[in-house]
Every structure is written in C-alpha cells, then in structure tokens.
Enzyme design. Structure first.
Site, mmCIF file in Angstrom:
data_model
loop_
_atom_site.group_PDB
_atom_site.id
_atom_site.type_symbol
_atom_site.label_atom_id
_atom_site.label_comp_id
_atom_site.label_asym_id
_atom_site.label_seq_id
_atom_site.Cartn_x
_atom_site.Cartn_y
_atom_site.Cartn_z
ATOM 1 N N GLN A 78 -20.495 -24.148 7.857
ATOM 2 C CA GLN A 78 -20.835 -23.860 6.463
ATOM 3 C C GLN A 78 -21.583 -25.039 5.858
ATOM 4 O O GLN A 78 -20.987 -25.947 5.285
ATOM 5 C CB GLN A 78 -19.574 -23.548 5.653
ATOM 6 C CG GLN A 78 -19.907 -23.034 4.273
ATOM 7 C CD GLN A 78 -18.697 -22.559 3.518
ATOM 8 O OE1 GLN A 78 -17.617 -22.401 4.059
ATOM 9 N NE2 GLN A 78 -18.883 -22.326 2.239
ATOM 10 N N PHE A 79 -22.909 -25.006 5.961
ATOM 11 C CA PHE A 79 -23.723 -26.113 5.460
ATOM 12 C C PHE A 79 -23.597 -26.279 3.951
ATOM 13 O O PHE A 79 -23.826 -27.364 3.422
ATOM 14 C CB PHE A 79 -25.193 -25.948 5.869
ATOM 15 C CG PHE A 79 -25.944 -24.920 5.084
ATOM 16 C CD1 PHE A 79 -26.662 -25.281 3.958
ATOM 17 C CD2 PHE A 79 -25.932 -23.579 5.455
ATOM 18 C CE1 PHE A 79 -27.358 -24.336 3.215
ATOM 19 C CE2 PHE A 79 -26.622 -22.632 4.736
ATOM 20 C CZ PHE A 79 -27.338 -23.005 3.603
ATOM 21 N N THR A 80 -23.195 -25.235 3.238
ATOM 22 C CA THR A 80 -23.102 -25.327 1.781
ATOM 23 C C THR A 80 -22.030 -26.315 1.321
ATOM 24 O O THR A 80 -22.020 -26.708 0.156
ATOM 25 C CB THR A 80 -22.850 -23.948 1.144
ATOM 26 O OG1 THR A 80 -21.634 -23.415 1.655
ATOM 27 C CG2 THR A 80 -24.003 -22.990 1.441
#
Length: 149
Positions: A78-80
C-alpha cells in the site's frame, strides 16, 4: 518502510472479483515502501512484526506475539501509506519507492516473515484490491523501519 498492523480474526483480499488470499487469526499488514528502503529494512520490520506482543495471554494482557500464537499474516502492499499531506489537499506520493523498487522489497518482507516460521499470504502488487477483515480489539499498530541519517 511503514507497516500498519491490524489484529484480525479473519481477513481476505480479492482482485477482479476473485478471492486471492485469506487468513484466519493473525495480522493484516498494510506495507508501504519508501525511497531508500533496503532489504535490511524489510528484514528488521518483518522480525518486529512477528515478535510484536499484541495478542492477549490468559490474563488478557498483550504478552503474546504472532509467533507465540501460531497466527498468520496477510501482507498487502500500500504505497498510499507514504502520503505526504502537509501541503494542499492532494497527497503527494513522492516519498514512495517506485514500483520496480517496492515490489521486490514487499516480497523480501513476506519471505522474511516465512523464514521466521509464519504462514504468510499476500495481496497482488499494483492491483486494485478489495480487502475485507474482521478487526479483533480493534488493535492497530504502526511500525516504521529505522532510518540511518
């Protein structure tokens, strides 16, 4: 590297309507890889995840780890998690590692968890995923790898 650990009774991931991974009691790990992260960060964070005492003992105290409970881990990239929201209203993801760097490090983290003796399931890197979970507690812990200056 940043991880959000959530203690769960069950969790699963679906991609394009197909359930691709599921666990029962354990942790869902939302994992973000930052620019400059290394395999050493992944290994350190995996050990910290596996040994974090956030499961109850017989007296209800947080004295047991995922290893102690023989629980499972569901790792979802989850790069966010690396969003910078200090300016404006649109988050910046400039601090997140590029996919060609992040994907091998997410895999390395998952392998490191397996090497510690855990059952590990994973989401699909870069895919739009539907994550379902039943929080236990809820217990949510944020971990970050150590950065060297």
């Amino acid at each position: 590297m940043r991880a959000v650990l959530q203690r769960v009774n069950q969790a699963s991931v679906a991609v394009a309507g197909e359930r691709i991974a599921a666990i029962s009691r354990g942790l869902i790990v939302l994992l973000g890889v930052a620019e400059g992260d290394t395999p050493g960060d992944a290994e350190w964070l995996a050990r910290k995840t596996a040994e974090m005492r956030i499961f109850p003992d017989e007296e209800g105290r947080f004295n047991k780890s995922l290893l102690d409970c023989a629980g499972s881990a569901l790792v979802v990239s989850q790069f966010t998690l690396l969003a910078d929201t200090r300016r404006g209203r649109r988050p910046s993801f400039a601090g997140a590692a590029r996919p060609e760097v992040a994907e091998p490090l997410v895999q390395h983290y998952s392998v490191a968890l397996r090497d510690l003796g855990l059952q590990v399931r994973t989401g699909r890197f870069g895919a739009h995923m539907l994550v379902s979970l039943e929080n236990d507690g809820p217990v949510t812990i944020i971990l970050e790898s150590e950065k060297k200056s």
